[in-house]
Scaffold this motif. Structure first.
Motif, short mmCIF file in Angstrom:
data_model
loop_
_atom_site.label_atom_id
_atom_site.label_comp_id
_atom_site.label_asym_id
_atom_site.label_seq_id
_atom_site.Cartn_x
_atom_site.Cartn_y
_atom_site.Cartn_z
N ALA A 9 0.82 -1.22 0.00
CA ALA A 9 0.00 0.00 0.00
C ALA A 9 0.85 1.28 0.00
CB ALA A 9 -0.94 0.00 1.21
N PHE A 12 -5.51 -4.13 -6.23
CA PHE A 12 -5.66 -5.02 -5.06
C PHE A 12 -5.05 -4.40 -3.80
CE2 PHE A 12 -7.34 -9.15 -6.43
CZ PHE A 12 -7.31 -9.03 -7.80
N THR A 63 -4.65 -1.41 -0.70
CA THR A 63 -5.59 -0.63 0.12
C THR A 63 -5.32 0.86 -0.02
OG1 THR A 63 -4.16 -0.84 2.05
CG2 THR A 63 -5.92 -2.47 1.82
N THR A 64 -4.72 1.25 -1.13
CA THR A 64 -4.53 2.67 -1.41
C THR A 64 -5.50 3.09 -2.50
OG1 THR A 64 -2.20 2.62 -0.79
CG2 THR A 64 -2.87 4.39 -2.26
N VAL A 65 -6.20 4.18 -2.27
CA VAL A 65 -7.04 4.75 -3.33
C VAL A 65 -6.12 5.57 -4.23
CG1 VAL A 65 -8.92 6.34 -3.82
CG2 VAL A 65 -9.12 4.72 -1.93
N LEU A 66 -6.08 5.23 -5.49
CA LEU A 66 -5.10 5.80 -6.41
C LEU A 66 -5.58 7.11 -7.02
CD1 LEU A 66 -4.34 2.44 -8.26
CD2 LEU A 66 -3.07 3.41 -6.33
#
Lengths: 203, 203
Positions: free
Chosen positions: B154, B175, B177-180
């Motif tokens: 992440a 996949f 848990t970082t919103v890009l």
């Protein structure tokens, strides 16, 4: 959890929580509904609506306090309620999930893994021991575990699901491509990543 | 794909396809909407409705022909359209996805993996070579790949997403848990398994 909270709202709130973690790590104190919405390419009114479920409020022109909103989402979604899980299938996917330390932040605690392969048994991954599947039922009872994460190959998934059912597991988080035939009192969530992919790339 | 097909319908049809594969492997020739519905604990009228999108019909008292319905779902969901992907992040999850041979049945072809770790570079997993991330942009262009599967930790996900964006990738299957934060012309699907888990275990 409040009943009005839809699956989609839970999904979105989890994503907001990811964003808030990143803001927190960057030392940013406030975030607006517009900033959250822009990252997720959704409407900011949707963000504000979702946040009304949380016990926090934004301030005009300042936005939400990052730590407060993060805590409010954790309270709403029950991150503090510890959910013990056993991973069944110590392959690459089982290992990936066992090594995923972020799980603990969401209340998910992987206690152990299970496999049929004697070469893997008694080894540890990320401090979690791998047991032979024959120990599954006893350990479920001893440790009061209700949730099994199924990461075995598709062709043995039903056979293993029968073992989970016999051990009276309550929830099966199914990462295999086999649709499981289990008694009605067991809840199965099919983590259908193939369906997600087809949905995503066909649009 | 027909526009009327909802995300939920695609998800269900993929699960029907899993069931049909198992029936096929057992050598069973016919399946009823009731049998499919019972396994998924849904209403059989839902199954019949979904099947109307397929170019096949069931017969009264006999049900659907397993092979025909399977083929009809494959045609509907476009399994024959090959979708080349690069996996970015050769850790356990990347390996699990690279080793997942069933992907090919759904038209998804993993061509290569990428990582920053020199110890992994030039190794192969399931016949797919691991390249250094510095080769990503060139190989995207050479091979015309449009889809990246992001399985990095992440804390480096955004940095890697910038590399994907620079290479003009079109789809990111995220996949992490970082919103890009990516340009609007890149489609991101957040495989938010944590959200699924919270939704599943809180109900």
């Amino acid at each position: 959890m409040k009943k009005e909270l839809s699956s989609k709202a839970i999904q979105r709130l989890t994503l907001y929580h990811f964003i808030l973690r990143d803001y927190m790590l960057k030392g940013i104190e406030h975030i607006s509904s517009q900033q959250i919405a822009a990252l997720l390419k959704i409407d900011d009114s949707q963000v504000r609506k979702d946040v009304t479920f949380c016990k926090t409020q934004g301030k005009t022109k300042v936005g939400y306090n990052v730590l407060e909103l993060r805590k409010a989402i954790e309270d709403l979604l029950g991150f503090e309620r510890r959910k013990d899980v056993f991973i069944v299938g110590a392959g690459n996917l089982g290992f990936a999930l066992a090594k995923y330390d972020d799980f603990k932040d969401y209340g998910l605690d992987v206690l152990a893994l299970f496999d049929i392969d004697e070469k893997k048994v008694d080894r540890s991954i990320n401090g979690k021991k791998i047991f032979h599947i024959s120990k599954f039922e006893d350990l479920v009872k001893q440790m009061g575990v209700e949730i099994a994460v199924l990461t075995v190959p598709a062709n043995v998934a039903q056979e293993v699901a029968d073992i989970l059912a016999k051990a009276k597991i309550k929830y099966v988080w199914n990462f295999t491509t086999t649709v499981l035939d289990v008694p009605d009192d067991i809840k199965v969530h099919n983590e259908n990543i193939m369906g997600n992919f087809l949905d995503f790339t066909n649009k």
